[in-house]
Write a protein that holds these residues in place. Structure first.
Motif, PDB file in Angstrom:
ATOM      1  N   PHE A   1       4.926  -5.321  -0.554  1.00 38.99           N
ATOM      2  CA  PHE A   1       5.459  -4.367  -1.526  1.00 38.99           C
ATOM      3  C   PHE A   1       4.398  -4.024  -2.562  1.00 38.99           C
ATOM      4  O   PHE A   1       3.528  -4.837  -2.869  1.00 38.99           O
ATOM      5  CB  PHE A   1       6.673  -4.958  -2.259  1.00 38.99           C
TER       6      PHE A   1
ATOM      7  N   GLN B   1       6.462   0.738  -0.497  1.00 37.51           N
ATOM      8  CA  GLN B   1       5.826   0.147   0.676  1.00 37.51           C
ATOM      9  C   GLN B   1       5.105   1.256   1.427  1.00 37.51           C
ATOM     10  O   GLN B   1       5.519   2.419   1.365  1.00 37.51           O
ATOM     11  CB  GLN B   1       6.868  -0.459   1.633  1.00 37.51           C
ATOM     12  N   ASP B   2       4.046   0.885   2.131  1.00 45.10           N
ATOM     13  CA  ASP B   2       3.367   1.851   2.991  1.00 45.10           C
ATOM     14  C   ASP B   2       4.131   1.967   4.303  1.00 45.10           C
ATOM     15  O   ASP B   2       4.608   0.964   4.842  1.00 45.10           O
ATOM     16  CB  ASP B   2       1.931   1.411   3.274  1.00 45.10           C
TER      17      ASP B   2
ATOM     18  N   LYS C   1       6.326  -6.269   5.594  1.00 45.25           N
ATOM     19  CA  LYS C   1       5.325  -5.396   4.962  1.00 45.25           C
ATOM     20  C   LYS C   1       5.240  -5.745   3.479  1.00 45.25           C
ATOM     21  O   LYS C   1       6.247  -5.991   2.841  1.00 45.25           O
ATOM     22  CB  LYS C   1       5.711  -3.922   5.119  1.00 45.25           C
TER      23      LYS C   1
ATOM     24  N   GLU D   1       2.604   5.938   1.049  1.00 44.92           N
ATOM     25  CA  GLU D   1       3.507   5.174   0.195  1.00 44.92           C
ATOM     26  C   GLU D   1       4.894   5.788   0.212  1.00 44.92           C
ATOM     27  O   GLU D   1       5.046   6.997   0.105  1.00 44.92           O
ATOM     28  CB  GLU D   1       3.004   5.172  -1.254  1.00 44.92           C
TER      29      GLU D   1
ATOM     30  N   PRO E   1      13.654  -1.010   2.662  1.00 42.58           N
ATOM     31  CA  PRO E   1      12.475  -1.879   2.768  1.00 42.58           C
ATOM     32  C   PRO E   1      12.272  -2.363   4.200  1.00 42.58           C
ATOM     33  O   PRO E   1      13.238  -2.537   4.947  1.00 42.58           O
ATOM     34  CB  PRO E   1      12.799  -3.041   1.829  1.00 42.58           C
TER      35      PRO E   1
END
Length: 147
Positions: free
Chosen positions: A89, A106-107, A87, A113, A83
């Motif tokens: 989720f 996450q992007d 950013k 993605e 992660p």
């Protein structure tokens, strides 16, 4: 039940959550990176029935297909990413007649993605008889509590 439906409706209308249409992925899921770079989900459900007490072992075509997909998944590098702090989720949930699944994503920097974490479980006891909205709520609770 009406209170849950009203709350879900408010969250959808506010844009906080939205309904997504995905393939019928069920427990246990495993993300598999395709050659074109896209991720698909491996269905491992056929093995769950083999692990139940008192069920005779029958290796059928569904088991063989799931086995081949798992073998392919394990022979490739992991598609899970760490992660990234700061950013947002994305949480995807899915409930079917026999399973719950959740996926945290996450992007990345390119807007693609990336899967951070995924989990699933088979419904047990009275859970398979729950109405779909309650299964979806159960999937959300299960996902949030276990991530």
């Amino acid at each position: 039940m009406e209170a849950i439906e009203a709350e879900v409706k408010k969250l959808i209308e506010s844009g906080f959550i939205c309904e997504e249409k995905h393939p019928d992925w069920v427990a246990n899921i495993a993300p598999v990176m395709k050659k074109n770079g896209k991720i698909r989900v491996c269905k491992c459900q056929p093995f769950s029935k083999l692990m139940k007490k008192g069920v005779s072992f029958v290796w059928d075509e569904a088991c063989q297909k799931a086995f081949e997909e798992i073998k392919q998944y394990l022979s490739n590098p992991s598609v899970l990413v760490a992660p990234k702090s700061g950013k947002p989720f994305l949480i995807y949930i899915r409930a079917t007649d026999h399973a719950l699944s959740g996926l945290l994503a996450q992007d990345d920097e390119n807007g693609q993605e990336q899967t951070v974490y995924c989990l699933s479980r088979t419904l047990s006891g009275a859970e398979p008889h729950y109405p779909l909205i309650e299964k979806e709520c159960l999937a959300l609770v299960f996902t949030v509590q276990n991530m």
